[in-house]
Design a protein around this motif. Structure first.
Motif, PDB file in Angstrom:
ATOM      1  N   UNK A 634      49.465  22.096  23.421  1.00  0.00           N
ATOM      2  CA  UNK A 634      49.241  22.305  22.132  1.00  0.00           C
ATOM      3  C   UNK A 634      49.558  24.132  23.574  1.00  0.00           C
ATOM      4  N   UNK A 635      50.192  25.385  23.295  1.00  0.00           N
ATOM      5  CA  UNK A 635      49.575  26.456  24.205  1.00  0.00           C
ATOM      6  C   UNK A 635      48.971  28.385  23.335  1.00  0.00           C
ATOM      7  N   UNK A 636      48.633  28.932  23.725  1.00  0.00           N
ATOM      8  CA  UNK A 636      48.679  29.919  23.356  1.00  0.00           C
ATOM      9  C   UNK A 636      47.324  29.748  22.438  1.00  0.00           C
ATOM     10  N   UNK A 637      45.888  29.189  23.077  1.00  0.00           N
ATOM     11  CA  UNK A 637      44.738  29.276  22.467  1.00  0.00           C
ATOM     12  C   UNK A 637      44.013  30.855  21.951  1.00  0.00           C
ATOM     13  N   UNK A 638      43.547  30.886  21.408  1.00  0.00           N
ATOM     14  CA  UNK A 638      42.558  31.672  20.615  1.00  0.00           C
ATOM     15  C   UNK A 638      41.623  31.795  19.334  1.00  0.00           C
ATOM     16  N   UNK A 639      40.484  32.145  20.515  1.00  0.00           N
ATOM     17  CA  UNK A 639      39.401  32.571  19.580  1.00  0.00           C
ATOM     18  C   UNK A 639      39.156  33.417  18.612  1.00  0.00           C
ATOM     19  N   UNK A 640      39.160  33.720  17.300  1.00  0.00           N
ATOM     20  CA  UNK A 640      38.682  34.860  16.427  1.00  0.00           C
ATOM     21  C   UNK A 640      37.928  34.520  16.266  1.00  0.00           C
ATOM     22  N   UNK A 641      36.631  35.510  14.784  1.00  0.00           N
ATOM     23  CA  UNK A 641      36.053  34.882  13.763  1.00  0.00           C
ATOM     24  C   UNK A 641      34.764  34.588  14.975  1.00  0.00           C
ATOM     25  N   UNK A 642      34.320  35.585  15.933  1.00  0.00           N
ATOM     26  CA  UNK A 642      33.122  34.438  16.702  1.00  0.00           C
ATOM     27  C   UNK A 642      31.903  34.740  16.227  1.00  0.00           C
ATOM     28  N   UNK A 643      31.506  34.005  15.765  1.00  0.00           N
ATOM     29  CA  UNK A 643      29.563  33.984  15.292  1.00  0.00           C
ATOM     30  C   UNK A 643      29.019  33.240  15.898  1.00  0.00           C
ATOM     31  N   UNK A 644      27.639  33.262  15.610  1.00  0.00           N
ATOM     32  CA  UNK A 644      26.412  32.716  15.869  1.00  0.00           C
ATOM     33  C   UNK A 644      26.303  31.151  16.629  1.00  0.00           C
ATOM     34  N   UNK A 645      27.112  30.717  14.888  1.00  0.00           N
ATOM     35  CA  UNK A 645      27.708  28.625  15.799  1.00  0.00           C
ATOM     36  C   UNK A 645      28.482  28.894  14.599  1.00  0.00           C
ATOM     37  N   UNK A 646      29.132  29.255  14.272  1.00  0.00           N
ATOM     38  CA  UNK A 646      31.266  28.645  13.972  1.00  0.00           C
ATOM     39  C   UNK A 646      31.641  29.417  14.905  1.00  0.00           C
ATOM     40  N   UNK A 647      33.458  29.283  14.940  1.00  0.00           N
ATOM     41  CA  UNK A 647      34.040  30.327  15.354  1.00  0.00           C
ATOM     42  C   UNK A 647      35.695  29.918  15.234  1.00  0.00           C
ATOM     43  N   UNK A 648      36.593  30.117  15.161  1.00  0.00           N
ATOM     44  CA  UNK A 648      38.422  30.354  14.674  1.00  0.00           C
ATOM     45  C   UNK A 648      38.443  30.454  15.356  1.00  0.00           C
ATOM     46  N   UNK A 649      39.661  28.323  15.454  1.00  0.00           N
ATOM     47  CA  UNK A 649      40.783  27.971  16.647  1.00  0.00           C
ATOM     48  C   UNK A 649      41.669  28.430  16.631  1.00  0.00           C
ATOM     49  N   UNK A 650      42.716  28.909  17.139  1.00  0.00           N
ATOM     50  CA  UNK A 650      44.078  29.275  16.426  1.00  0.00           C
ATOM     51  C   UNK A 650      45.192  28.535  18.149  1.00  0.00           C
ATOM     52  N   UNK A 651      45.958  27.989  17.516  1.00  0.00           N
ATOM     53  CA  UNK A 651      46.434  26.914  18.664  1.00  0.00           C
ATOM     54  C   UNK A 651      48.293  27.027  18.084  1.00  0.00           C
ATOM     55  N   UNK A 652      49.040  27.787  19.124  1.00  0.00           N
ATOM     56  CA  UNK A 652      50.503  26.848  18.751  1.00  0.00           C
ATOM     57  C   UNK A 652      51.241  25.686  19.115  1.00  0.00           C
ATOM     58  N   UNK A 653      51.679  24.999  18.372  1.00  0.00           N
ATOM     59  CA  UNK A 653      52.529  23.597  18.460  1.00  0.00           C
ATOM     60  C   UNK A 653      53.014  23.472  19.408  1.00  0.00           C
ATOM     61  N   UNK A 654      52.431  22.191  20.417  1.00  0.00           N
ATOM     62  CA  UNK A 654      53.953  22.102  21.239  1.00  0.00           C
ATOM     63  C   UNK A 654      55.294  21.478  20.694  1.00  0.00           C
ATOM     64  N   UNK A 655      56.816  21.358  21.401  1.00  0.00           N
ATOM     65  CA  UNK A 655      57.538  21.208  21.195  1.00  0.00           C
ATOM     66  C   UNK A 655      56.744  18.993  20.734  1.00  0.00           C
ATOM     67  N   UNK A 656      57.362  18.819  19.259  1.00  0.00           N
ATOM     68  CA  UNK A 656      57.004  17.382  18.721  1.00  0.00           C
ATOM     69  C   UNK A 656      58.193  16.185  19.122  1.00  0.00           C
ATOM     70  N   UNK A 657      58.790  16.897  19.612  1.00  0.00           N
ATOM     71  CA  UNK A 657      59.528  15.503  20.866  1.00  0.00           C
ATOM     72  C   UNK A 657      59.732  14.652  19.950  1.00  0.00           C
ATOM     73  N   UNK A 658      60.891  15.331  18.393  1.00  0.00           N
ATOM     74  CA  UNK A 658      61.540  14.723  17.414  1.00  0.00           C
ATOM     75  C   UNK A 658      60.127  14.008  16.590  1.00  0.00           C
ATOM     76  N   UNK A 659      59.463  13.573  16.408  1.00  0.00           N
ATOM     77  CA  UNK A 659      58.384  12.561  16.728  1.00  0.00           C
ATOM     78  C   UNK A 659      56.938  13.610  15.514  1.00  0.00           C
ATOM     79  N   UNK A 660      57.476  13.582  13.993  1.00  0.00           N
ATOM     80  CA  UNK A 660      56.213  14.696  13.361  1.00  0.00           C
ATOM     81  C   UNK A 660      54.842  14.839  14.304  1.00  0.00           C
ATOM     82  N   UNK A 661      54.333  15.355  14.132  1.00  0.00           N
ATOM     83  CA  UNK A 661      52.576  15.961  14.740  1.00  0.00           C
ATOM     84  C   UNK A 661      51.298  14.903  13.696  1.00  0.00           C
TER      85      UNK A 661
END
Length: 1183
Positions: A634-661
């Motif tokens: 995966x690539x383009x990792x991004x942290x949002x909704x940064x709180x004291x005890x939690x955070x949201x992590x988002x990413x873009x999946x890489x190519x699954x190379x013809x086998x579903x992730x």
């Protein structure tokens, strides 16, 4: 019946659609053979709009055929073009093609104009289209001074190109000074007119080399416009520039430059009109400006866009519809939209049409007196006007022909004569163009002729249509008949189809369709016929098709393709990838039936097709190769909704190379406490690209993500940005808290400290508290650094304590800890177990009992009781010697235990001690006990020595473990005969003080088996066994040998041999006495099949062989030198029965042993041998 056809009538079965091939053949069937008189026909001409290259000679084509060959003439701009007067113009011999030599002198512009070619012979004149000749032009840009363009960030911009008018129009593109194309996008794009449109500008658009290029393909030249300079300035720069002259309220607003709804740059207004000709490409364009960049959408107001003919270009700013028709007329709407609004523009489209053919006129061949018609069907928008010409002259002023009548788009002929032959031109024209077609009327009287080659061989695949040609010509038009076979069998209409061009169709050809077919053409002037031959072949089939394959990157995959074909056809098998050739790569190998792809890569995935071709058919089969592998990270990792005890992590999946992730694994790194060490955080479904992560205080987090599919786990993604959480008091306290003393007067408190991740903040420490469990003391506490142990000194011995350890940091304390119990240090027990007594169970087992020690005297954790015991003296030999002590520990508070493995008839001593965590206490008083006698072990050895004819001597060693007092030995023995059967068993008692014994009165040359064991008062011990053999009477054996060597014995044997020889000779003579007789001759002629000749190679008889004669004697083992007989030794050899002799004999002189002849067993009697008499015995008896 015979199958006939009148070519003017269509005799196709109902519902049958003729093939395109048939239509072509119908037209060609009307072509007049070139050896017959016919009017001219134009076969080749230059295009109507003929743009020439002014740097090359001008070639205007005009080719025609006719009989006699036509002559050619030209007009230019409507008047006769006299080529003889222009030295630069030449006409190709036998052709009307003109060549104008402008390369040597002259200019192309001089010959610009409208040209028309006429081909004429005695039967008429054909004319070409009006050919408009124009030289191509690539003019230069007019010089102009271009001012630099300066504008604010976010404004729209149009850079004009306005190329010079060329012929044909140039191709426009934008590049920089380095001849690199300028990148285009939804924001920046080139319009259909060549201008460059910016929906909004950005600072990176600043450059000084925006250059418009015009490429003129006809002359292969490129013209360049002067570079345009563009500078984009930001609002801050603009404010700094005008700050000295304007007050604060007059500064430009950044928001106004960053947000605005769309407006159209082209076309202008809310509506426009577009006209296009039928068959062309309809191109509609909408380009809008705005911030953010608008997106363009297209709809048709009164219908839907044609799916297969609609294409979007230039980032959907251009809508194209190919092969446009009148049905595509209507209102098209483009919509520009961004988050601030939307606008639309309506384009009204009208599709017009230049004339196009519905049915072009066809050549007409008639015989004198026949009727016919020429039809000219054309359409267009507006509807075209139809006009007729005869031999290039309008029919209104052409020579009168009484057989001709014009009715609009049709010319009707009746009762034609030879003078009616002419070439007619149909002209269909409207404002958008014209069509011109030549069609001749040729009046001929010709008998039938068949144009198809004689004896043509047709090969057709079974179950497919067979088409047998019979191209013909005749005037009047002949009728066609088909026959099959030499006898002219009729062809039934329900099986065969005859087409207007004479072709015979067999809709479904079978093997029995093979044969010779005859085509017969007849008219009133004669008849012609032709034979053709038909062969039916088996279809090519793929009997083993390639199959779908899934292969991991780097593997090897094989596709199989087995082909079955007609044995007379040679197939070629070709492999394709995605309908193209295989890559030119050594990884692809093709053999007879297989395609192998080695070291599979991602771009090897696709459709592989096996194509089998023969001269008659082809067949194909395809299979898909899916190249699979673990996913790309995966690539383009991004942290949002940064709180004291939690955070949201988002990413873009890489190519699954013809086998579903299937899932994503998220890991974290604590750069503050454990840099470089990654820990598992959580897992989420392969459908998710975000995760809400729980965090701990005072951790410098970085995250990474791995994708998982059926083949495994991807490499980790790049780490996300770091995120440091705020400090907080610890959430947990140390674990594994224990209190144990290392010395009798201390208490060692230990715990498992928190790791850095659990500390939740800086300044991690521990508050250690303790007090006696059974006392009233208050808690004693101390705060220590981040360690794992604290020692409390001066404690009483082995006292229970209550202990707790609490974590704290600079922020505060962890929750109240759990209280655990410990003990201060232990000391050695003070008291030994009492009342120890032993109960002997048997000769190897005893049970020990004792009283428990008081708990207070143990002074520690009771571990158990330990028994020390040892063998102090041997009861049998009465010699005292101390042996190694043995130890047996009994866990817990047990007060008895078993002592196994004791030696019988032994004197033992033991004591018992109590054990705690510190060690052992004092020993109890020694207790002595004796074990009773047991059965002895087997004698240590047994040997048999000094064998004689009737005696054997046994020698042995006493048991190594008598386990008591030996009372006697027992010896049992029994004879063994030659068949290994055992004789009577003899039982003998021997005193215990003996180690040697001789057995007498045994049978000579007899094997005996011995069983020997010792006894005590407890019983018999284990036995030892041996075997031995008594010897042979050597004197008797010697005497038998001496008899065999006596002279009288030898003489007697010779006399017996001579007597036998004489008897054999007499028998032979009597057998052959009297010569040959018929029966004898028959015997000689038919030899007894049972009499087998001797083999020439070895002199033996062919079939007979005594198997016993070839068996080797069994190799037995000799008696060891120490006379010890082992049971395992073989008793089959003669050597086993004596030492240094070659044979053994019974008392009656018979030889004891085995030989290669057959043996007969006799029942054994007593101890006598049951061996069969030997040959030596037999001879001795004879003597």
């Amino acid at each position: 019946m015979q199958l006939k056809i009148m070519p003017r009538r269509k005799r196709l079965s109902a519902g049958r659609t003729p093939l395109i091939l048939f239509l072509c053949q119908i037209i060609s069937a009307l072509d007049v053979p070139l050896d017959l008189v016919q009017p001219p026909t134009i076969t080749q001409q230059s295009p109507k709009d003929y743009i020439i290259d002014p740097r090359e000679n001008i070639v205007i084509q005009c080719e025609a055929k006719g009989k006699p060959p036509p002559s050619f003439s030209w007009t230019r701009n409507g008047t006769h073009f006299d080529i003889d007067k222009d030295p630069l113009v030449t006409m190709k011999p036998g052709s009307g093609t003109l060549t104008i030599n402008i390369m040597s002198e002259g200019k192309a512009e001089t010959y610009e104009g409208v040209y028309q070619c006429t081909a004429r012979n005695e039967r008429g004149a054909a004319i070409s289209n009006n050919i408009v000749v124009r030289p191509s032009r690539s003019p230069l840009w007019t010089k102009e001074k271009l001012e630099p363009i300066t504008l604010r960030n976010g404004q729209s911009l149009i850079l004009p190109c306005r190329p010079p008018l060329g012929l044909p129009p140039p191709i426009i593109f934008w590049m920089d000074n380095s001849f690199q194309r300028l990148p285009q996008s939804e924001r920046v794009s080139q319009g259909l007119n060549g201008d460059l449109y910016f929906s909004n500008v950005l600072p990176e658009d600043t450059r000084e080399d925006y250059i418009c290029y015009a490429r003129f393909n006809h002359t292969q030249t490129i013209q360049q416009k002067q570079p345009i300079s563009v500078k984009v300035i930001s609002v801050d720069e603009l404010n700094d520039t005008i700050a000295a002259n304007l007050n604060d309220t007059e500064f430009y607003s950044a928001k106004s430059n960053r947000e605005r709804p769309p407006t159209f740059l082209t076309p202008e207004g809310n509506a426009s009109h577009k006209e296009e000709l039928r068959g062309n490409v309809l191109s509609l364009e909408c380009i809008a400006e705005g911030l953010p960049t608008p997106i363009i959408y297209w709809i048709k107001e009164d219908g839907t866009l044609p799916i297969n003919r609609t294409f979007y270009r230039n980032f959907k700013k251009t809508l194209q519809i190919i092969q446009v028709s009148e049905a595509d007329s209507g209102n098209y709407q483009c919509i520009a939209k961004n988050p601030l609004g939307a606008i639309h523009h309506t384009i009204s489209v009208t599709v017009k049409a230049a004339p196009y053919w519905i049915m072009a006129p066809q050549n007409l061949v008639l015989s004198p007196g026949e009727d016919g018609r020429l039809m000219c069907g054309a359409n267009g928008n507006p509807k075209p006007k139809i006009s007729w010409l005869s031999n290039g002259v309008p029919v209104e002023i052409a020579a009168d022909d009484p057989s001709r009548k014009i009715d609009g788009d049709t010319i009707i002929f009746s009762n034609v004569q030879e003078r009616s032959s002419a070439v007619y031109q149909c002209n269909a024209s409207n404002k958008y163009g014209y069509l011109l077609a030549n069609a001749f009327v040729n009046v001929l009287a010709e008998p039938p002729r068949i144009l198809t080659s004689a004896n043509t061989l047709y090969q057709v695949i079974a179950d497919r249509p067979a088409l047998l040609d019979c191209a013909f010509f005749g005037s009047p038009l002949p009728t066609i008949e088909w026959f099959k076979g030499a006898k002219g069998s009729a062809l039934r209409e329900d099986i065969y189809v005859l087409h207007e061009n004479g072709t015979l169709e067999i809709p479904v050809a079978q093997k029995d369709s093979t044969g010779t077919y005859t085509c017969v053409a007849r008219n009133k002037l004669g008849m012609a016929k032709n034979e053709v031959h038909l062969e039916i072949k088996d279809a090519t089939r793929i009997i083993k098709q390639p199959e779908y394959a899934v292969m991991q990157r780097g593997g090897t995959v094989s596709f199989e393709c087995k082909v079955k074909h007609d044995h007379t056809l040679i197939p070629t098998v070709t492999w394709l990838k995605d309908n193209g050739e295989l890559p030119n790569d050594g990884r692809f190998t093709v053999d007879k039936d297989h395609l192998v792809v080695a070291d599979v890569r991602d771009d090897d995935g696709g459709t592989y097709t096996c194509v089998a071709n023969t001269t008659l058919d082809n067949v194909s089969a395809s299979a898909v190769l899916s190249v699979v592998d673990v996913p790309n990270p995966p690539f383009d990792l991004e942290l949002t909704d940064q709180l004291d005890k939690s955070v949201q992590l988002s990413w873009t999946p890489g190519n699954d190379n013809n086998s579903p992730i299937t899932k994503f694994i998220i890991e974290y790194e604590d750069a503050m406490h454990e840099a470089g060490l990654w820990h598992h955080q959580t897992e989420v479904s392969g459908m998710q690209t975000t995760a809400q992560l729980k965090l701990s205080p005072y951790v410098n987090y970085s995250f990474r993500v791995m994708a998982v599919n059926s083949l495994g786990r991807s490499l980790p993604s790049e780490a996300s940005e770091q995120y440091l959480t705020k400090a907080a008091e610890p959430d947990t306290n140390p674990t594994a808290v224990e209190g144990l003393g290392s010395e009798p007067d201390n208490l060692v408190i230990t715990w498992k400290p928190l790791n850095g991740f659990e500390s939740n903040g800086p300044g991690l420490q521990y508050k250690v508290s303790w007090r006696q469990k059974d006392g009233d003391d208050e808690w004693t506490s101390v705060v220590v650094a981040n360690v794992s142990k604290y020692i409390v000194s001066g404690t009483p011995t082995f006292v229970p304590y209550l202990i707790k350890v609490q974590a704290l940091n600079d922020v505060g304390f962890a929750p109240e800890p759990v209280v655990v119990m410990g003990h201060s240090g232990e000391d050695l027990p003070m008291v030994a177990p009492g009342n120890v007594h032993v109960n002997v169970v048997n000769s190897t087992l005893a049970e020990v009992h004792w009283d428990p020690v008081p708990l207070k005297s143990i002074r520690g954790h009771l571990q158990g009781y330990r028994i020390y015991y040892w063998k102090a003296q041997s009861s049998s030999k009465r010699n005292r010697r101390h042996l190694e002590k043995k130890i047996l520990t009994f866990q817990g508070s047990k007060t008895h235990g078993m002592l196994p493995g004791l030696e019988p008839f032994s004197h033992y001593t033991l004591n018992v001690r109590v054990v705690n965590g510190k060690g052992e206490g004092p020993a109890s008083p020694d207790r002595i006990f004796n074990t009773p006698e047991g059965v002895p072990s087997a004698p240590s050895s047994l040997k048999i020595i000094n064998p004689t004819l009737d005696s054997l001597t046994l020698e042995w060693d006493p048991p190594s473990r008598p386990n008591g007092i030996l009372t006697e030995y027992t010896l049992k023995y029994q004879p063994i005969n030659s068949t290994h059967e055992l004789g009577p068993l003899v039982d003998l008692k021997i005193p215990a003080n003996k180690t040697r014994w001789t057995l007498k009165n045994l049978n000579f040359s007899t094997r005996y088996k011995f069983y020997f064991y010792a006894q005590t008062a407890a019983g018999s011990g284990s036995q030892i066994t041996e075997e031995a053999v008594t010897t042979v009477d050597e004197a008797m054996a010697s005497r038998q040998v001496d008899i065999a060597t006596q002279g009288w014995f030898i003489g007697l044997m010779c006399a017996v041999a001579l007597l036998i020889l004489i008897l054999l000779i007499v028998c032979f003579i009597r057998r052959n006495k009297g010569g040959k007789y018929p029966v004898k001759e028959k015997e000689d002629a038919h030899a007894d099949p049972e009499i087998q000749p001797m083999k020439e190679d070895d002199g033996t008889f062919g079939e007979y062989s005594d198997a016993e004669d070839h068996k080797p004697l069994k190799k037995g083992s000799r008696t060891p030198s120490d006379r010890t007989v082992k049971k395992e030794d073989s008793d089959d050899s003669l050597v086993d029965y004596g030492e240094g002799v070659n044979g053994q004999f019974n008392e009656d002189g018979s030889f004891i042993g085995q030989y290669s002849g057959k043996k007969e067993k006799e029942p054994a009697e007593g101890n006598e041998s049951s061996e069969a008499p030997s040959p030596v015995n037999a001879m001795n008896s004879f003597v």
